[in-house]
Design a protein around this motif. Sequence first.
Motif, mmCIF file in Angstrom:
data_model
loop_
_atom_site.group_PDB
_atom_site.id
_atom_site.type_symbol
_atom_site.label_atom_id
_atom_site.label_comp_id
_atom_site.label_asym_id
_atom_site.label_seq_id
_atom_site.Cartn_x
_atom_site.Cartn_y
_atom_site.Cartn_z
ATOM 1 N N LYS A 6 5.229 0.426 2.931
ATOM 2 C CA LYS A 6 5.138 0.067 4.345
ATOM 3 C C LYS A 6 4.229 1.060 5.066
ATOM 4 N N LEU A 7 3.302 0.506 5.852
ATOM 5 C CA LEU A 7 2.452 1.391 6.654
ATOM 6 C C LEU A 7 3.316 2.076 7.710
ATOM 7 N N PRO A 8 3.006 3.335 8.041
ATOM 8 C CA PRO A 8 3.764 3.957 9.120
ATOM 9 C C PRO A 8 3.451 3.240 10.435
ATOM 10 N N ALA A 9 4.462 3.115 11.295
ATOM 11 C CA ALA A 9 4.222 2.567 12.621
ATOM 12 C C ALA A 9 3.560 3.655 13.460
ATOM 13 N N PRO A 41 0.786 -1.236 0.000
ATOM 14 C CA PRO A 41 0.000 0.000 0.000
ATOM 15 C C PRO A 41 0.821 1.291 0.000
ATOM 16 N N ARG A 58 -6.289 5.465 9.871
ATOM 17 C CA ARG A 58 -6.490 4.416 10.881
ATOM 18 C C ARG A 58 -5.271 4.328 11.800
ATOM 19 N N VAL A 59 -4.086 4.442 11.220
ATOM 20 C CA VAL A 59 -2.873 4.436 12.050
ATOM 21 C C VAL A 59 -2.881 5.678 12.942
ATOM 22 N N VAL A 108 -5.893 4.367 4.913
ATOM 23 C CA VAL A 108 -5.358 3.571 6.017
ATOM 24 C C VAL A 108 -4.500 4.422 6.947
ATOM 25 N N GLU A 156 -5.400 7.166 14.205
ATOM 26 C CA GLU A 156 -6.309 6.979 15.346
ATOM 27 C C GLU A 156 -5.558 6.345 16.514
ATOM 28 N N ASN A 157 -4.746 5.317 16.203
ATOM 29 C CA ASN A 157 -3.941 4.687 17.259
ATOM 30 C C ASN A 157 -2.981 5.698 17.872
ATOM 31 N N SER A 176 -4.046 -1.862 1.707
ATOM 32 C CA SER A 176 -4.447 -2.476 2.978
ATOM 33 C C SER A 176 -5.949 -2.364 3.217
#
Lengths: 481, 352
Positions: free
Chosen positions: B333-336, B116, B257-258, B254, B260-261, B171
């Motif tokens: 890679k999605l961001p952490a 993604p 969504r990250v 997405v 939000e965390n 994703s």
Amino acid sequence: MTTTTITTTTTTTTITKGKPSTFYETFERKAGKDKLTTHYCPGCGHGRVHKLVAEALEEMGLGDRTIFISPVGCSVFAYYYMNTGNVQAPHGRAPAVGTGLARARQDSIVISYQGDGDLAAIGTAEIVHAANRGENMTVFFINNAIYGMTGGQMAPTTMVGQKTLTSPYGRDAATEGYPMRMSELIATLEAPVYVERVSCTDVKNIHKCRKAIRKALQLQVERKGFSFVEILSTCPTNWKMNPQDSIKWIQEVMEPYYKPGVYKDKTAEAKPLPKSAPITDPDELRRILGLEKGKTEAKTRASIGERRIKIAGFGGQGALTAGAMLATAGMNEGLQVTWLPSYGPEMRGGTANCSVIISDKRIGSPLVMRPDVLIAMNRPSLDAFEQEVAPGGMIIVNSSMIDRKVSRSDIKAVYVPFTELAAGLGLKAAANTVAVGAFLAQEPLFDRERIFEVLRTSFKKKEAVETNIRAVDEGFNFGRT
Amino acid sequence: MKKELIKGNEAVVKAAILAGCTHYFGYPITPASEIAQAAAHFFPLIGGTFVQAESEVAAINMVYGAASAGRRTMTASSGPGLSLKQEGISYLAGAELPSVIVDVMRAGPGLGNIWPEQGDYNQMVKGGGHGNYKNIVLAPNSAQEMCDFTILAFELSDHYRCTAVVLTDGSIGQTMEPVEFPDHVKPAPAKDWAVRGDAETRKNLVSSIYMSTETLRALNERLQKKYAEIEAREQRWEDYRDDDAELVIVAYGVTSRVAENAIEELRRKGLKVGMLRPKTLFPFPKKRLQELAAGRVRRFLVAEMSNGQMIDDVKLAIEHKKPVDFYGTYGGKLPAVEEIVDAVETAYNRQS
């Protein structure tokens, strides 16, 4: 409009005099004041072919049903003239646009009218594949061996030695290749029902051209599929000749290379294509889509927080399915859930894994980077993900397949022989359901019955359901100890 | 309807069929292929059409054909495929044809990889092909929104006679989540401009060619008026804990969504952080951003999985009235969560 009937030894043809109603009397879409003359040059073949097509449509009673596609090239303005439905297409794409039209309106007569640059250069892929699918459409291919609209550049069909603006020294086969014989090329395909090349020059040939146009349209009326008529046509302006010499040039230069004739004719054996009508009844659509009526109720229940789970194994061990079972059961329990697989090339022969999140609140990222629980079904999975487990988390290890212990001391390790327990039930493939049972023993997020429900809907055979239910129990009982 | 655990990509197809889409034309590409596969399964069952085209270019032109004939029609692809479709999208805009395109973004440029990213923002939101046009762009961040926004895309596309894009990423397309499909979907409006191959529509013409400068200018003016109307009426967004926020993250898909965390973590640390999540990228939710910029928000931070494409729209929306920071990732890679937390903390503590 008046008509005359000509009978020869083989055919009877009606010839129309004056403008047929399928050809506009005045050209209201044409820009400028002159609405009576076409934009074509004197001696151009397009006007003649337009007239033959319009006459055929009129006499076959197809005016109301026809969708005429204007391409890019000199015939880009065909919609000025054709009194039918009209769609103008991007350069070379008319057969793809025609595919959309023919599939959308199965009772319509779709005509893709294209020149040689449009069809044989930029639109090569589109014409070959529309032909190969046997789309119910008719293609009239005007081959005049040159780009007309842009002012006389080399076409794929330009003759060897022919001078154009972009082959000023004459087309050189060594560097520019040979003129493409599209009829022969299309005729090698299985699906086309009729392919003919005609020459729109003298009276005799115009008669043949008229016949070919009608035959191609008639085949479409009968839904017999794809027909292709290539018409050798004059371009006096860009050939820099007078109209008489242009006709002679076709006869003396083009015809010996582009031999007129029928290249394919499957009229006799071709069967009409089937038709389909879209279903519009909403209930019927929902049934086909497998949508169930009713509501999934959110339950009031004790808080479970959020569990981020990673399940990994090699392809075929069912790691992804185990994750989906947990997620489905969680959903049916009224919880929030996500399931994200690893996808693409890394799945092939390597480690397959999925991220599953089960939560009592809205879930953020569906990707589990720091799992609370890792279910490792094989050694590479344990090696790959052990270090990612969150401190205080847990790894459930398939001790049948993994010959080492968990090395970290800040997480809990549970060892369950998934594969052996499944094999004991005579169903090695149920190792993943054993794993689900072992997980629920450690993390009682919901009752095992939720998983049983999922199993009952996923397997058709009662036996498979029973065995998998026992596999869950085996894993659960072992996981508790 | 009862909830179904389903991939975003597959939810698109079921939603499209409920919305009355009957014709699907596509070409396989990871990570969008499940859309073509589900379409190949369902469209023949509903008496519709699925064609696996010879190319992305052919697929978008088949959409052009079926849309000309008045059908609800769609295609789906990912980055490289959308680059190829741009020609057709420009023609769809010029001919004012409704159509729906789903872009499940992957990482670029070039072949990039299949994971993604959000690097298609500019090519989908700003036009992408030649000419003065825009697409309506909807940005789902869940499987439920993949369903809802697909239906909305058909409705808006028919209403405004323009292309509507569902812009998502690998994703969100690949994630299975519970989806509740709607009980009722509005039927498509009558399309008296279409060319159906019948007596009623014989006089109709679908075309993007305008030979006089005056008529082409008039078309362009009509298009700009339409886009202005879309901007005035169709801005959609979600406010996520931004009512008391001093720093507002702007993120879509997405990445939101990250975020939000990250916001949960930042709030735990006592930082007043919220998020403005655009649900429409064109029209961009300028109104809400302007309100936020005029209020207590000290700074914005745009998080994207790209080199920073949406950030331009944020800066323009707030007319540079507040500082805008950026956090971007590349490569698929999605961001952490921690990466966004760190970026926000740094920005939050910045004095200027």
